[in-house]
Design a protein around this motif. Structure first.
Motif, PDB file in Angstrom:
ATOM      1  N   ARG A  63       0.674  -1.179   0.139  1.00  0.00           N
ATOM      2  CA  ARG A  63       0.034   0.010  -0.132  1.00  0.00           C
ATOM      3  C   ARG A  63       0.845   1.302   0.083  1.00  0.00           C
ATOM      4  NH1 ARG A  63      -5.180   1.057   4.160  1.00  0.00           N
ATOM      5  NH2 ARG A  63      -5.721   3.091   2.992  1.00  0.00           N
ATOM      6  N   LYS A  64       1.961   1.151   0.680  1.00  0.00           N
ATOM      7  CA  LYS A  64       2.866   2.610   0.855  1.00  0.00           C
ATOM      8  C   LYS A  64       3.590   2.574  -0.602  1.00  0.00           C
ATOM      9  CE  LYS A  64       5.511   5.531   2.387  1.00  0.00           C
ATOM     10  NZ  LYS A  64       4.963   7.071   2.168  1.00  0.00           N
ATOM     11  N   GLY A  65       3.930   1.744  -1.364  1.00  0.00           N
ATOM     12  CA  GLY A  65       4.150   2.058  -2.778  1.00  0.00           C
ATOM     13  C   GLY A  65       3.135   2.693  -3.438  1.00  0.00           C
ATOM     14  N   ALA A  66       1.820   1.739  -3.546  1.00  0.00           N
ATOM     15  CA  ALA A  66       0.941   2.608  -4.259  1.00  0.00           C
ATOM     16  C   ALA A  66       0.383   3.780  -3.990  1.00  0.00           C
ATOM     17  CB  ALA A  66      -0.400   1.560  -4.002  1.00  0.00           C
ATOM     18  N   GLU A  67       0.448   4.051  -2.711  1.00  0.00           N
ATOM     19  CA  GLU A  67       0.312   5.591  -2.336  1.00  0.00           C
ATOM     20  C   GLU A  67       1.261   6.605  -2.752  1.00  0.00           C
ATOM     21  OE1 GLU A  67      -2.589   4.859   1.618  1.00  0.00           O
ATOM     22  OE2 GLU A  67      -0.342   4.868   1.963  1.00  0.00           O
ATOM     23  N   ASP A  68       2.683   6.227  -2.721  1.00  0.00           N
ATOM     24  CA  ASP A  68       3.558   7.067  -3.237  1.00  0.00           C
ATOM     25  C   ASP A  68       3.436   7.240  -4.635  1.00  0.00           C
ATOM     26  OD1 ASP A  68       4.719   7.205  -0.771  1.00  0.00           O
ATOM     27  OD2 ASP A  68       6.678   6.124  -0.889  1.00  0.00           O
ATOM     28  N   ALA A  69       3.047   6.144  -5.664  1.00  0.00           N
ATOM     29  CA  ALA A  69       3.116   6.588  -6.808  1.00  0.00           C
ATOM     30  C   ALA A  69       1.802   7.249  -7.372  1.00  0.00           C
ATOM     31  CB  ALA A  69       2.714   5.166  -7.424  1.00  0.00           C
ATOM     32  N   ALA A  70       0.612   6.922  -6.335  1.00  0.00           N
ATOM     33  CA  ALA A  70      -0.550   7.914  -6.539  1.00  0.00           C
ATOM     34  C   ALA A  70      -0.270   9.303  -6.293  1.00  0.00           C
ATOM     35  CB  ALA A  70      -1.745   7.430  -5.511  1.00  0.00           C
ATOM     36  N   LYS A  71       0.517   9.590  -5.177  1.00  0.00           N
ATOM     37  CA  LYS A  71       0.889  10.923  -4.928  1.00  0.00           C
ATOM     38  C   LYS A  71       1.719  11.841  -5.990  1.00  0.00           C
ATOM     39  CE  LYS A  71       2.922  13.735  -1.296  1.00  0.00           C
ATOM     40  NZ  LYS A  71       3.496  13.990  -0.010  1.00  0.00           N
ATOM     41  N   LYS A  72       2.616  11.048  -6.494  1.00  0.00           N
ATOM     42  CA  LYS A  72       3.420  11.441  -7.773  1.00  0.00           C
ATOM     43  C   LYS A  72       2.494  11.733  -8.972  1.00  0.00           C
ATOM     44  CE  LYS A  72       5.833   8.745 -10.327  1.00  0.00           C
ATOM     45  NZ  LYS A  72       5.336   9.147 -11.660  1.00  0.00           N
ATOM     46  N   ASP A  73       1.755  10.853  -9.267  1.00  0.00           N
ATOM     47  CA  ASP A  73       1.020  10.550 -10.289  1.00  0.00           C
ATOM     48  C   ASP A  73      -0.554  11.638 -10.502  1.00  0.00           C
ATOM     49  OD1 ASP A  73       3.024   9.252 -11.619  1.00  0.00           O
ATOM     50  OD2 ASP A  73       2.039   7.342 -11.178  1.00  0.00           O
ATOM     51  N   ASN A  74      -0.715  12.191  -9.480  1.00  0.00           N
ATOM     52  CA  ASN A  74      -1.926  13.016  -9.207  1.00  0.00           C
ATOM     53  C   ASN A  74      -3.003  11.881  -9.276  1.00  0.00           C
ATOM     54  OD1 ASN A  74      -3.590  15.264  -8.760  1.00  0.00           O
ATOM     55  ND2 ASN A  74      -3.894  15.566 -10.714  1.00  0.00           N
ATOM     56  N   VAL A  75      -3.176  10.918  -8.476  1.00  0.00           N
ATOM     57  CA  VAL A  75      -4.133   9.794  -8.527  1.00  0.00           C
ATOM     58  C   VAL A  75      -4.936   9.742  -7.270  1.00  0.00           C
ATOM     59  CG1 VAL A  75      -4.192   7.278  -8.576  1.00  0.00           C
ATOM     60  CG2 VAL A  75      -2.736   8.336 -10.356  1.00  0.00           C
ATOM     61  N   ASP A  76      -6.094   9.696  -7.409  1.00  0.00           N
ATOM     62  CA  ASP A  76      -6.992   9.265  -6.059  1.00  0.00           C
ATOM     63  C   ASP A  76      -7.047   7.842  -6.051  1.00  0.00           C
ATOM     64  OD1 ASP A  76      -8.971   9.198  -4.451  1.00  0.00           O
ATOM     65  OD2 ASP A  76     -10.716   9.650  -5.753  1.00  0.00           O
ATOM     66  N   LEU A  77      -6.197   7.343  -5.065  1.00  0.00           N
ATOM     67  CA  LEU A  77      -6.273   5.929  -4.943  1.00  0.00           C
ATOM     68  C   LEU A  77      -7.265   5.434  -4.005  1.00  0.00           C
ATOM     69  CD1 LEU A  77      -4.393   3.701  -5.478  1.00  0.00           C
ATOM     70  CD2 LEU A  77      -3.125   4.050  -3.112  1.00  0.00           C
ATOM     71  N   GLN A  78      -8.108   4.661  -4.399  1.00  0.00           N
ATOM     72  CA  GLN A  78      -9.158   3.954  -3.523  1.00  0.00           C
ATOM     73  C   GLN A  78      -8.604   2.209  -3.142  1.00  0.00           C
ATOM     74  OE1 GLN A  78     -12.816   4.514  -5.523  1.00  0.00           O
ATOM     75  NE2 GLN A  78     -12.649   6.706  -5.342  1.00  0.00           N
ATOM     76  N   TYR A  79      -8.043   2.330  -1.993  1.00  0.00           N
ATOM     77  CA  TYR A  79      -7.615   1.165  -1.598  1.00  0.00           C
ATOM     78  C   TYR A  79      -8.660   0.355  -0.888  1.00  0.00           C
ATOM     79  CZ  TYR A  79      -4.855  -2.387   0.563  1.00  0.00           C
ATOM     80  OH  TYR A  79      -4.119  -3.624   0.986  1.00  0.00           O
TER      81      TYR A  79
END
Length: 326
Positions: A63-79
């Motif tokens: 999840r941490k990896g997904a959140e870091d990528a989402a922050k960089k990519d301007n992504v709303d991540l819904q886990y």
């Protein structure tokens, strides 16, 4: 494959330099001290759906990896997560109904997931898989896969058990029906034949510890315990003590405490599939597809493991484990 992954890793390293760090697992708070960059592409929504059970720290790293990528990519991540196959499949359908821009999903129970994942693809939602289902994702029309080949990883673990001088091993499966965990034990048996499976419930750690203790008391010939997750491995260390057994413990997957246990010598080694990288690449690949039409892997799995962490390299890994990323 190695060349392709090396090129991918080089690009990912540049992206990681922009990502925020955190020292804790689970839902992460942003670390503004690093002034992480962010894409100026339109905001997109990604559903990130796993089979995680409560208390499994492995998924904190994913999840941490997904959140870091989402922050960089301007992504709303819904886990979201559900260890039950049909329940996880329902989460996929809900994501389609919400018209998300992409879905990243684990396929540890592919039979339960196939219908809804296929529906998502047919509905025009880009889907990538990670961590589980390396033999199933292509048939579902999924764009890419990020993880390790569990059978190959199991064979590597079996060879290491043999080279360490093991005679008989106990392979602890903490989630019944998970094809990846079965493949790990089966792979280990390919190269280390004298291995026995035991099934436990990974969300009940006192029960896990008691079951391993009982088995070690019953069979004194067991001199190795092969866990398939860090929390189970740490429980197995105590089980060996409670059973007055000299069995050594090795495992798949790590967390901060597990890395410390390797450093102290209470656990001999761990197979590392780089879960942070799996989460990061899954989200980043969906962003790349949405913004630039890119796909990763050329129709083949992008392997993030296996590698071994033991006394020879644990010091180099420790600093990253302390940051909640290994």
């Amino acid at each position: 494959m190695k060349r392709r992954f090396a090129l991918l890793a080089a690009g990912t390293a540049a992206a990681l330099a922009l990502a925020a760090c955190s020292s804790s697992g689970g839902k992460q708070e942003p670390d503004d001290s690093l002034n992480a960059g962010a894409a100026d592409t339109p905001r997109m929504t990604v559903a990130f759906i796993t089979h995680s059970g409560p208390g499994d720290t492995f998924w904190d790293l994913v999840r941490k990896g997904a959140e870091d990528a989402a922050k960089k990519d301007n992504v709303d991540l819904q886990y979201q997560a559900d260890p039950d196959g049909p329940g996880q499949a329902n989460l996929v359908q809900s994501a389609v109904d919400k018209k998300v821009d992409g879905i990243a999903v684990t396929l540890a129970k592919p039979d339960a997931m196939k219908a809804n994942v296929t529906k998502a693809v047919q509905a025009g939602v880009p889907v990538v898989a990670l961590n589980g289902g390396i033999d199933a994702w292509q048939a579902m029309g999924v764009q890419g896969y990020f993880g390790q080949d569990e059978r190959i990883a199991g064979r590597a673990a079996g060879r290491k058990l043999a080279s360490d001088g093991g005679k008989k091993a106990l392979c602890v499966i903490h989630e019944q029906g998970n094809v990846g965990l079965e493949a790990r034990c089966d792979g280990a048996k390919d190269t280390f034949p004298n291995i026995e499976k035991i099934y436990v419930t990974g969300t009940d750690m006192p029960g896990v510890q008691a079951a391993i203790t009982s088995k070690l008391q019953q069979d004194k010939a067991i001199d190795r315990v092969l866990a398939l997750g860090a929390p189970v491995a740490l429980a197995a260390v105590q089980s060996a003590k409670d059973a007055s057994s000299s069995a050594k413990v090795a495992t798949f997957d790590t967390n901060k405490e597990l890395v410390g246990a390797i450093k102290s010598g209470s656990i001999t080694w761990a197979v590392d599939q780089q879960p942070y990288l799996q989460g990061y690449l899954a989200v980043d690949s969906l962003w790349l597809y949405k913004t630039n039409g890119n796909t990763i892997g050329g129709g083949q799995a992008t392997l993030t493991g296996p590698a071994f962490i033991d006394s020879s390299n644990v010091a180099a890994i420790e600093q990253f484990a302390n940051n909640g990323k290994r």
